[in-house]
Design a protein around this motif. Structure first.
Motif, PDB file in Angstrom:
ATOM      1  N   LEU A 188       3.706  -2.360   7.739  1.00  6.93           N
ATOM      2  CA  LEU A 188       4.890  -2.162   8.579  1.00  6.93           C
ATOM      3  C   LEU A 188       6.069  -1.652   7.765  1.00  6.93           C
ATOM      4  N   VAL A 189       6.352  -2.303   6.645  1.00  8.25           N
ATOM      5  CA  VAL A 189       7.462  -1.865   5.794  1.00  8.25           C
ATOM      6  C   VAL A 189       7.186  -0.468   5.250  1.00  8.25           C
ATOM      7  N   ILE A 192       7.671   2.177   8.056  1.00  7.91           N
ATOM      8  CA  ILE A 192       9.088   2.389   8.396  1.00  7.91           C
ATOM      9  C   ILE A 192       9.762   3.262   7.346  1.00  7.91           C
ATOM     10  N   ILE A 196      11.303   7.123   7.571  1.00 13.93           N
ATOM     11  CA  ILE A 196      12.699   7.455   7.261  1.00 13.93           C
ATOM     12  C   ILE A 196      12.774   8.610   6.278  1.00 13.93           C
TER      13      ILE A 196
END
Length: 283
Positions: A188-189, A192, A196
């Motif tokens: 998940l991290v 993300i 970005i």
């Protein structure tokens, strides 16, 4: 652990086998000797000391001298296990306690890695992108998954680790909650940050198959003595350990972070155990 041990032997040769043997023998001898000297029942037949020595060897670089696995296994058994009373009573994973001690004591020796099939000193993928994120493009995910990367003896081949992990899950030696939530936290991290800025952050899959991620997910984080026992506690433990791993990797001094994250989460296990299902009725 057999598939990843065999992969380590294939990629790094007889040196890795020597490290494994020294580590296992030391763990068994030290545990038995201390139990004999303190007039306690000998417990070598439960093979827990064998497991400690085996795991410790697999998270060592293939470049370490012979005395590192000897000292490390002794520290794991004494400081990580016996000082707290033995199997079932220690608060921290003994293997990771010893790994941190050795890492802090001989950091330079623990940071030297060889390329597979050679004695050429190279950076691990996580060490490389720590210095320059653009170096990610020099790796292919398929090569990384099948072991074409530098790293600790038992962490380089994601396919072997995944095979061993699936065996543990199918035979119900571990439950799925911690491995799955740990990998979700990392993914998940990673997803993300990649969304970005894809140029500066590798995709989530890169983080899942490099470093100690799979070793931590299947063989270290679910260690039954130091991990929560309730489903909600296990899910919380695994997910936060995964997120903390990424925080250490991206903004900490250590390029990996998975082993540190699990050790830190071990300290919070009693809190996670308070996350219990609701009770109905009276007793």
């Amino acid at each position: 652990l057999s598939p990843t041990a065999a992969a380590g032997l294939y990629f790094f040769g007889i040196t890795s086998l020597i490290i494994m043997v020294l580590s296992v023998v030391t763990a068994v001898v030290v545990e038995s000797l201390i139990e004999w000297l303190t007039h306690r029942e000998l417990t070598y037949t439960d093979y827990h000391a064998v497991l400690i020595g085996f795991l410790f060897a697999l998270i060592l670089p293939p470049s370490v001298p012979w005395w590192i696995p000897v000292i490390g296994s002794a520290v794991a058994v004494i400081l990580g296990k016996l000082v707290f009373g033995g199997l079932g009573t220690y608060p921290f994973n003994p293997v990771l306690v010893s790994w941190v001690v050795i890492k802090l004591s001989w950091g330079e020796r623990m940071s030297l890695f060889f390329a597979p099939h050679t004695r050429d000193q190279v950076l691990t993928p996580l060490m490389a992108i720590k210095e320059d994120p653009a170096l990610f493009y020099e790796y292919t995910l398929m090569d990384l998954f099948f072991g074409s990367q530098a790293g600790a003896i038992g962490t380089v081949c994601g396919a072997a680790l995944l095979l061993g992990g699936m065996v543990l899950l199918i035979t119900k030696l571990i439950r799925w909650h911690i491995p799955v939530s740990f990998l979700i936290g990392i993914a998940l991290v990673g997803a993300i940050l990649h969304g970005i800025n894809a140029d500066m952050n590798p995709p989530a899959l890169f983080h899942l198959i490099t470093g100690g991620t799979l070793m931590a997910a299947f063989f270290l984080a679910p260690e039954p003595v130091t991990s929560p026992v309730t489903p909600v506690g296990m899910l919380s433990f695994g997910f936060l350990a995964g997120v903390l791993t990424m925080i250490i990797r991206l903004w900490g001094a250590h390029p990996d972070g998975s082993f540190y994250a699990i050790l830190i989460m071990n300290a919070a296990t009693p809190l996670f155990n308070n996350l219990k299902p609701r009770l109905y009725g009276r007793r």
